[in-house]
Design an enzyme around this catalytic site. Structure first.
Site, PDB file in Angstrom:
ATOM      1  N   TYR A  47       0.851  -1.200   0.000  1.00 20.58           N
ATOM      2  CA  TYR A  47       0.000   0.000   0.000  1.00 20.58           C
ATOM      3  C   TYR A  47       0.877   1.237   0.000  1.00 20.58           C
ATOM      4  O   TYR A  47       1.843   1.304   0.768  1.00 20.58           O
ATOM      5  CB  TYR A  47      -0.900   0.021   1.247  1.00 20.58           C
ATOM      6  CG  TYR A  47      -2.361  -0.087   0.862  1.00 20.58           C
ATOM      7  CD1 TYR A  47      -2.938   0.879   0.043  1.00 20.58           C
ATOM      8  CD2 TYR A  47      -3.137  -1.161   1.282  1.00 20.58           C
ATOM      9  CE1 TYR A  47      -4.261   0.765  -0.344  1.00 20.58           C
ATOM     10  CE2 TYR A  47      -4.463  -1.265   0.890  1.00 20.58           C
ATOM     11  CZ  TYR A  47      -5.018  -0.306   0.072  1.00 20.58           C
ATOM     12  OH  TYR A  47      -6.315  -0.410  -0.321  1.00 20.58           O
ATOM     13  N   GLU A  49      -0.502   4.827  -0.577  1.00 23.67           N
ATOM     14  CA  GLU A  49      -1.291   6.039  -0.855  1.00 23.67           C
ATOM     15  C   GLU A  49      -0.419   7.278  -0.664  1.00 23.67           C
ATOM     16  O   GLU A  49       0.340   7.369   0.304  1.00 23.67           O
ATOM     17  CB  GLU A  49      -2.502   6.103   0.076  1.00 23.67           C
ATOM     18  CG  GLU A  49      -3.606   5.171  -0.369  1.00 23.67           C
ATOM     19  CD  GLU A  49      -4.836   5.239   0.540  1.00 23.67           C
ATOM     20  OE1 GLU A  49      -4.864   6.080   1.449  1.00 23.67           O
ATOM     21  OE2 GLU A  49      -5.755   4.437   0.315  1.00 23.67           O
ATOM     22  N   ASP A 193      -5.533  13.679 -25.440  1.00 22.24           N
ATOM     23  CA  ASP A 193      -5.468  12.285 -24.995  1.00 22.24           C
ATOM     24  C   ASP A 193      -4.752  11.505 -26.093  1.00 22.24           C
ATOM     25  O   ASP A 193      -5.300  11.308 -27.183  1.00 22.24           O
ATOM     26  CB  ASP A 193      -6.900  11.769 -24.792  1.00 22.24           C
ATOM     27  CG  ASP A 193      -6.953  10.323 -24.332  1.00 22.24           C
ATOM     28  OD1 ASP A 193      -5.949   9.610 -24.509  1.00 22.24           O
ATOM     29  OD2 ASP A 193      -8.009   9.910 -23.820  1.00 22.24           O
ATOM     30  N   THR A 219      -2.934   6.266 -22.187  1.00 18.80           N
ATOM     31  CA  THR A 219      -2.781   4.939 -21.607  1.00 18.80           C
ATOM     32  C   THR A 219      -1.329   4.535 -21.855  1.00 18.80           C
ATOM     33  O   THR A 219      -0.599   5.198 -22.599  1.00 18.80           O
ATOM     34  CB  THR A 219      -3.709   3.907 -22.272  1.00 18.80           C
ATOM     35  OG1 THR A 219      -3.464   3.920 -23.675  1.00 18.80           O
ATOM     36  CG2 THR A 219      -5.161   4.202 -21.995  1.00 18.80           C
ATOM     37  N   LYS A 222      -1.044   0.630 -25.263  1.00 18.83           N
ATOM     38  CA  LYS A 222      -1.371   0.483 -26.687  1.00 18.83           C
ATOM     39  C   LYS A 222      -0.065   0.531 -27.481  1.00 18.83           C
ATOM     40  O   LYS A 222       0.754  -0.367 -27.333  1.00 18.83           O
ATOM     41  CB  LYS A 222      -2.379   1.556 -27.096  1.00 18.83           C
ATOM     42  CG  LYS A 222      -3.707   1.449 -26.304  1.00 18.83           C
ATOM     43  CD  LYS A 222      -4.736   2.425 -26.783  1.00 18.83           C
ATOM     44  CE  LYS A 222      -6.074   2.242 -26.094  1.00 18.83           C
ATOM     45  NZ  LYS A 222      -6.217   3.017 -24.862  1.00 18.83           N
ATOM     46  N   ARG A 228      -1.173  -2.329 -18.715  1.00 25.46           N
ATOM     47  CA  ARG A 228      -2.457  -1.642 -18.772  1.00 25.46           C
ATOM     48  C   ARG A 228      -2.473  -0.543 -17.707  1.00 25.46           C
ATOM     49  O   ARG A 228      -2.298  -0.822 -16.517  1.00 25.46           O
ATOM     50  CB  ARG A 228      -3.546  -2.676 -18.477  1.00 25.46           C
ATOM     51  CG  ARG A 228      -4.898  -2.396 -19.017  1.00 25.46           C
ATOM     52  CD  ARG A 228      -5.669  -3.688 -19.152  1.00 25.46           C
ATOM     53  NE  ARG A 228      -5.304  -4.340 -20.387  1.00 25.46           N
ATOM     54  CZ  ARG A 228      -5.738  -3.967 -21.593  1.00 25.46           C
ATOM     55  NH1 ARG A 228      -6.590  -2.970 -21.719  1.00 25.46           N
ATOM     56  NH2 ARG A 228      -5.346  -4.594 -22.674  1.00 25.46           N
TER      57      ARG A 228
HETATM   58  N1  DSN Z   1     -11.856   2.143 -26.526  1.00 23.95           N
HETATM   59  C1  DSN Z   1     -10.565   1.579 -26.352  1.00 23.95           C
HETATM   60  C2  DSN Z   1      -9.949   1.302 -27.668  1.00 23.95           C
HETATM   61  O1  DSN Z   1      -9.495   2.206 -28.360  1.00 23.95           O
HETATM   62  O2  DSN Z   1      -9.957   0.156 -28.055  1.00 23.95           O
HETATM   63  C3  DSN Z   1      -9.769   2.451 -25.561  1.00 23.95           C
HETATM   64  O3  DSN Z   1     -10.386   2.696 -24.349  1.00 23.95           O
END
Ligand code: DSN
Length: 426
Positions: A47, A49, A193, A219, A222, A228
């Site tokens: 933990y 925080e 984003d 994110t 990808k 993730r």
């Molecule tokens: N919607 C997802 C994608 O692009 O597959 C990302 O959150």
């Protein structure tokens, strides 16, 4: 305790599924063994925080080191003055930005979900559309590119406090400078984003929005090829425009608002095992090999898009600048829905996802489109010469989506070929 075969059998099956198929979901990738190892480590037990040096638990001196390495590497990767590596996902990163920049009910502007935008950019069923007043801008029907005139007109009319660029299904470079100009004109915060093209931007193969936007989210799993998770960055920190002050009466920096919007605003304990895995991925992204990989991702996508066009498919916007492409099935197969096409391809071990196309005549459950991307197959080692072969296989299936003999012949070819591209070291 006896081994949990119910779950470990599932993991074995998923491992086999990943190995035998062609993975074309634009938002997926295969992490390195080191990323996987860090994620499955004892750091999950801790933990922590708070932030490094300022935690609410004892014994954080070791995880502090990992989180600081993640922060330093991420700053170096994008040229950021500020980063936060704790968001559990891209949607959580975006939620923290909303919390730092808006009050419930405030107006913001984002790309329409049905034109390639993301759920957390204002969908009516997401917190962003439920708690805030979302206005959507569109793509231009003729060009398949962002309609910047529409964006500017809506910005001037609705005076949003936040303008969001970025998408889930958009294959073109953005004109960040143009959006920043209108944001400055109306006094809005500009957020980008970069969840999809993050890896290409890190490799300097697309424009870096940190030089134009106030805040950038992403994110990490990808094109960036990490675990993730989510991140928040700023090229340069700035005084919050609402004059919010500290208890000592000093103007709070946006970095302070963002940090407290992540914790304690929207999250509790950070996932230190995932943060360590992010650090590994950022380290990998700083190597010359990563640039070679991203160059191949982009090359593969360009060749794949052209192969679809050569077979008579409509590729939205006529091609791609990044790792992904959106196909409108209606020109070649007017009666074939994205839903049926996705199912047929999955049966042939070619994984993709149905997607709405701009100005779609079908619902989000049926759709007229398919989205394809090359990050995962490029990690697997496939090169541009193999892209027309993949498009041929897809075309065979889509010509006869309900014919078992066609699907099993394609599946056998896919499985046989993919044995030549090993995926996991163990
Ligand atoms: N919607 C997802 C994608 O692009 O597959 C990302 O959150």
């Amino acid at each position: 305790m006896t081994r949990d075969t119910a779950i470990f059998d599932v993991i074995r099956c998923e491992r086999e599924r990943q190995m035998k198929g062609i993975e074309l979901i634009a938002s997926e990738n295969f992490v390195s063994d080191q990323v996987l190892e860090a994620m499955g480590s004892v750091l999950t037990n801790k933990y922590a925080e708070g932030y490094p040096g300022h935690r609410y638990y004892g014994g954080c001196e070791v995880v502090d080191i990992a989180e600081n390495i993640a922060r330093d590497r991420l700053k170096q990767l994008y040229g950021a003055e500020y980063v936060n590596v704790q968001p559990h996902s891209g949607a959580q990163a975006n939620m923290a930005v909303f919390m730092a920049c808006l009050h419930a009910g405030d107006t913001f502007l984002g790309l329409n979900l049905s034109h390639g935008g993301h759920l957390s950019h204002g969908s009516a069923v997401n917190f962003s559309g439920l708690m805030f007043h979302a206005i959507g801008y569109d793509l231009d029907e003729a060009t398949g590119r962002v309609n910047y005139d529409d964006l500017e007109q809506k910005a001037r009319t609705h005076k949003p406090k936040l303008i969001i660029a970025g998408a889930s299904a958009y294959s073109r470079e953005w004109d960040y400078a143009r959006i920043r100009r209108v944001a400055d004109e109306i006094g809005a915060i500009f957020m980008v984003d970069i969840a999809h093209p993050a890896g290409l931007i890190a490799a300097s193969l697309l424009d870096n929005p940190l030089q134009y936007a106030h805040i950038v989210t992403s994110t990490t799993h990808k094109t960036l090829r990490g675990p993730r998770g989510g991140i928040i960055m700023m090229g340069k920190d700035f005084d919050n425009p609402w004059g919010k002050t500290t208890p000592k009466g000093e103007i709070k920096k946006m970095s302070a608002l963002l940090d407290s919007a992540v914790f304690p605003g929207t999250q509790g304990g950070p996932l230190e095992h995932v943060i360590a895995a992010k650090a590994v991925a950022f380290g990998e992204a700083l190597t010359p090999e990563f640039k070679t990989y991203q160059t191949q991702v982009k090359k593969n996508a360009a060749v794949m898009a052209q192969a679809f066009i050569d077979k008579g498919y409509k590729v939205i916007s006529g091609g791609t600048d990044n790792h992904s492409m959106l196909i409108d099935l209606r020109t070649k197969f007017p009666d074939l829905t994205g839903k049926v096409a996705e199912q047929a391809l999955v049966s042939a071990d070619i994984t993709t996802n149905k997607n709405m196309v701009p100005f779609d005549s079908r619902s989000a459950f049926q759709t007229s489109g398919l989205r394809f991307g090359t990050p995962a197959i490029t990690t697997r080692g496939l090169k541009e010469d193999q892209m027309p072969w993949i498009v041929d296989l897809i075309d065979h299936v889509l010509q006869a989506p309900l014919q078992d003999s066609v699907i099993s012949a394609v599946r056998e070819e896919v499985n046989r070929t993919m044995t030549q591209y090993p995926l996991f070291a163990w």
